[in-house]
Motif scaffolding. Structure first.
Motif, short mmCIF file in Angstrom:
data_model
loop_
_atom_site.label_atom_id
_atom_site.label_comp_id
_atom_site.label_asym_id
_atom_site.label_seq_id
_atom_site.Cartn_x
_atom_site.Cartn_y
_atom_site.Cartn_z
N PRO A 157 0.80 -1.23 0.00
CA PRO A 157 0.00 0.00 0.00
C PRO A 157 0.83 1.28 0.00
CG PRO A 157 -0.05 -1.05 2.17
CD PRO A 157 0.61 -2.02 1.24
N LYS A 158 2.13 1.19 0.27
CA LYS A 158 2.97 2.39 0.28
C LYS A 158 3.38 2.83 -1.13
CE LYS A 158 4.90 4.07 3.49
NZ LYS A 158 4.64 5.26 4.31
N ASP A 159 3.14 1.99 -2.13
CA ASP A 159 3.60 2.32 -3.48
C ASP A 159 3.01 3.64 -3.97
OD1 ASP A 159 5.07 0.03 -3.43
OD2 ASP A 159 3.93 -1.03 -4.98
N ASP A 160 1.69 3.78 -3.88
CA ASP A 160 1.07 5.02 -4.33
C ASP A 160 1.57 6.21 -3.52
OD1 ASP A 160 -1.43 4.85 -6.37
OD2 ASP A 160 -1.22 2.96 -5.30
N GLU A 161 1.66 6.04 -2.22
CA GLU A 161 2.12 7.13 -1.37
C GLU A 161 3.53 7.58 -1.76
OE1 GLU A 161 3.16 7.93 3.35
OE2 GLU A 161 1.84 6.26 2.78
N ASN A 162 4.40 6.63 -2.05
CA ASN A 162 5.78 6.99 -2.41
C ASN A 162 5.84 7.72 -3.75
OD1 ASN A 162 6.86 5.93 -0.08
ND2 ASN A 162 7.39 3.95 -1.00
N ILE A 163 5.09 7.25 -4.74
CA ILE A 163 5.10 7.91 -6.04
C ILE A 163 4.61 9.35 -5.91
CG2 ILE A 163 4.06 7.95 -8.34
CD1 ILE A 163 3.94 4.87 -8.19
N LEU A 164 3.51 9.53 -5.20
CA LEU A 164 2.93 10.87 -5.07
C LEU A 164 3.82 11.77 -4.22
CD1 LEU A 164 -0.79 9.80 -4.58
CD2 LEU A 164 0.26 10.74 -6.65
N ARG A 165 4.42 11.21 -3.19
CA ARG A 165 5.33 12.01 -2.35
C ARG A 165 6.54 12.47 -3.17
NH1 ARG A 165 8.33 9.63 3.07
NH2 ARG A 165 9.65 11.45 3.51
N ALA A 166 7.09 11.56 -3.96
CA ALA A 166 8.24 11.92 -4.79
C ALA A 166 7.84 12.96 -5.84
CB ALA A 166 8.81 10.67 -5.46
N ALA A 167 6.66 12.79 -6.44
CA ALA A 167 6.20 13.74 -7.45
C ALA A 167 6.06 15.14 -6.86
CB ALA A 167 4.88 13.27 -8.04
N TRP A 168 5.44 15.23 -5.70
CA TRP A 168 5.25 16.53 -5.05
C TRP A 168 6.60 17.19 -4.72
CZ3 TRP A 168 1.68 20.09 -4.22
CH2 TRP A 168 1.89 21.04 -3.23
N SER A 169 7.51 16.36 -4.20
CA SER A 169 8.81 16.93 -3.79
C SER A 169 9.61 17.43 -4.98
CB SER A 169 9.61 15.88 -3.03
OG SER A 169 10.12 14.87 -3.91
N GLN A 170 9.35 16.89 -6.17
CA GLN A 170 10.10 17.28 -7.36
C GLN A 170 9.37 18.30 -8.23
OE1 GLN A 170 13.35 16.31 -7.74
NE2 GLN A 170 12.91 15.54 -5.68
N GLY A 171 8.26 18.81 -7.73
CA GLY A 171 7.55 19.87 -8.44
C GLY A 171 6.68 19.40 -9.58
N VAL A 172 6.37 18.11 -9.63
CA VAL A 172 5.45 17.61 -10.66
C VAL A 172 4.08 18.23 -10.43
CG1 VAL A 172 4.37 15.55 -11.64
CG2 VAL A 172 6.75 15.47 -10.87
N ARG A 173 3.43 18.64 -11.48
CA ARG A 173 2.16 19.36 -11.33
C ARG A 173 0.94 18.47 -11.53
NH1 ARG A 173 5.12 22.75 -14.74
NH2 ARG A 173 3.82 22.19 -16.53
N ARG A 174 1.06 17.44 -12.34
CA ARG A 174 -0.14 16.68 -12.74
C ARG A 174 0.09 15.19 -12.54
NH1 ARG A 174 -2.55 17.76 -18.70
NH2 ARG A 174 -2.40 19.86 -17.80
N ALA A 175 -0.94 14.49 -12.05
CA ALA A 175 -0.89 13.03 -11.90
C ALA A 175 -2.18 12.44 -12.44
CB ALA A 175 -0.70 12.64 -10.43
N VAL A 176 -2.05 11.45 -13.29
CA VAL A 176 -3.18 10.71 -13.84
C VAL A 176 -3.06 9.28 -13.35
CG1 VAL A 176 -4.35 9.92 -15.93
CG2 VAL A 176 -3.30 12.20 -15.86
N LYS A 177 -4.07 8.80 -12.62
CA LYS A 177 -3.99 7.49 -11.98
C LYS A 177 -4.95 6.50 -12.61
CE LYS A 177 -4.59 4.83 -7.80
NZ LYS A 177 -3.52 3.89 -8.24
N LEU A 178 -4.46 5.28 -12.81
CA LEU A 178 -5.30 4.18 -13.28
C LEU A 178 -5.95 3.51 -12.08
CD1 LEU A 178 -6.07 2.66 -15.90
CD2 LEU A 178 -4.23 1.06 -15.38
#
Length: 290
Positions: free
Chosen positions: A84-105
């Motif tokens: 269950p940490k997989d999604d949390e890690n991806i989103l945490r990393a995206a936020w920390s790197q300034g990614v603006r948009r996420a599209v989730k399946l």
């Protein structure tokens, strides 16, 4: 790792060798390509996917931050409710790197109040993480992909036989290529933020009807054997941990009650064309069954 090239959107595709991710990678290839995060680089190379292939594990937050550095958007595909940490890690990393948009399946079952199995609960929790991530988010809730019937390929080739539980359970299965086309639009076009799209095929079909259409496409007769719930569970247990096998059994029970039979219009509205039929998908993949 290479520097981002070109002036188009800089997109990271997770799950890039999966049923949907591979087509997202190909769709983005015509727009300059993407960074493809995979576990198996050799598999991605054999698929000849366009883009920069990088390896990593969703448990490795530092690696995720490295992969997502400089990206504008990320396509989020996770597949294991036991992690269950997989999604949390991806989103945490995206936020920390300034990614603006996420599209989730995700899956259409999240909106079914009777869907309380492990997989449905995990997808609901993952969607909640996305909504709370601070990113501009879009959720793609797909019905069962047509590519699931590739699991019949071996028995069709060797025995001209299809074996499946729920022979009369109707599902509006969807072509993964259609889902990928929607994903590419959501990743590259404005106007999809805060939206959750329900993506289904054009017609509810039973496994028996799918086998009949495969028979017509292959131009040879196919037998059909309906597996009992116990037989299906035993097969799932051969390749999956017990909690996942039990979740699939519960989902099969809901399908038997027509919980997956409904069709939605989001896909047609977004793509401006009808959803692909199972017969068309089967004809395009005939080599896998022949």
């Amino acid at each position: 790792m290479k520097q981002w090239a070109g002036e188009g959107p800089k997109i990271v595709v997770t799950g890039a060798t999966g049923a949907v991710g591979r087509h997202v990678a190909r769709g983005l290839g015509s727009r300059g390509g993407a960074r493809l995060l995979v576990r198996d680089a050799d598999k991605a190379a054999r698929m000849e996917l366009p883009g920069e292939i990088v390896t990593g594990d969703y448990q490795d937050l530092a690696r995720l931050e490295e992969v997502l550095a400089g990206a504008d958007a990320v396509f989020v595909v996770t597949a294991n409710p036991l992690r269950p940490k997989d999604d949390e890690n991806i989103l945490r990393a995206a936020w920390s790197q300034g990614v603006r948009r996420a599209v989730k399946l995700s899956w259409t079952a999240v909106t079914d109040p009777d869907a309380n199995d492990l997989i449905a609960r995990w997808n609901r929790d993952s969607e909640a993480l996305l909504r709370d991530s601070g990113l501009d988010w879009t959720v793609l809730r797909m019905r069962s992909p047509m590519s699931n019937t590739l699991s019949w390929a071996s028995s069709i080739r060797k025995e001209s036989m299809v074996r499946s539980p729920g022979g009369d359970a109707r599902t509006a299965c969807v072509d993964p290529r259609d889902v990928a086309d929607v994903a590419v639009r959501a990743l590259t076009e404005p106007g999809h933020g805060g939206e959750a799209y329900a993506l289904t095929g054009p017609q509810p079909l039973t496994p028996r009807e799918q086998a009949e259409q495969l028979s017509e496409v292959l131009r040879r007769p196919l037998g059909f054997e309906e597996l009992t719930p116990d037989q299906a569970l035993a097969r799932w247990r051969e390749r999956l941990p017990e909690p996942l096998a039990q979740a699939l059994l519960e989902a099969a029970g809901r399908r038997a009650a027509d919980a997956s039979a409904g069709t939605e219009g989001d896909l047609e509205a977004l793509l401006g064309r009808p959803a692909t039929t199972y017969r068309t998908w089967a004809a395009d993949h005939v080599s896998s069954f022949a």
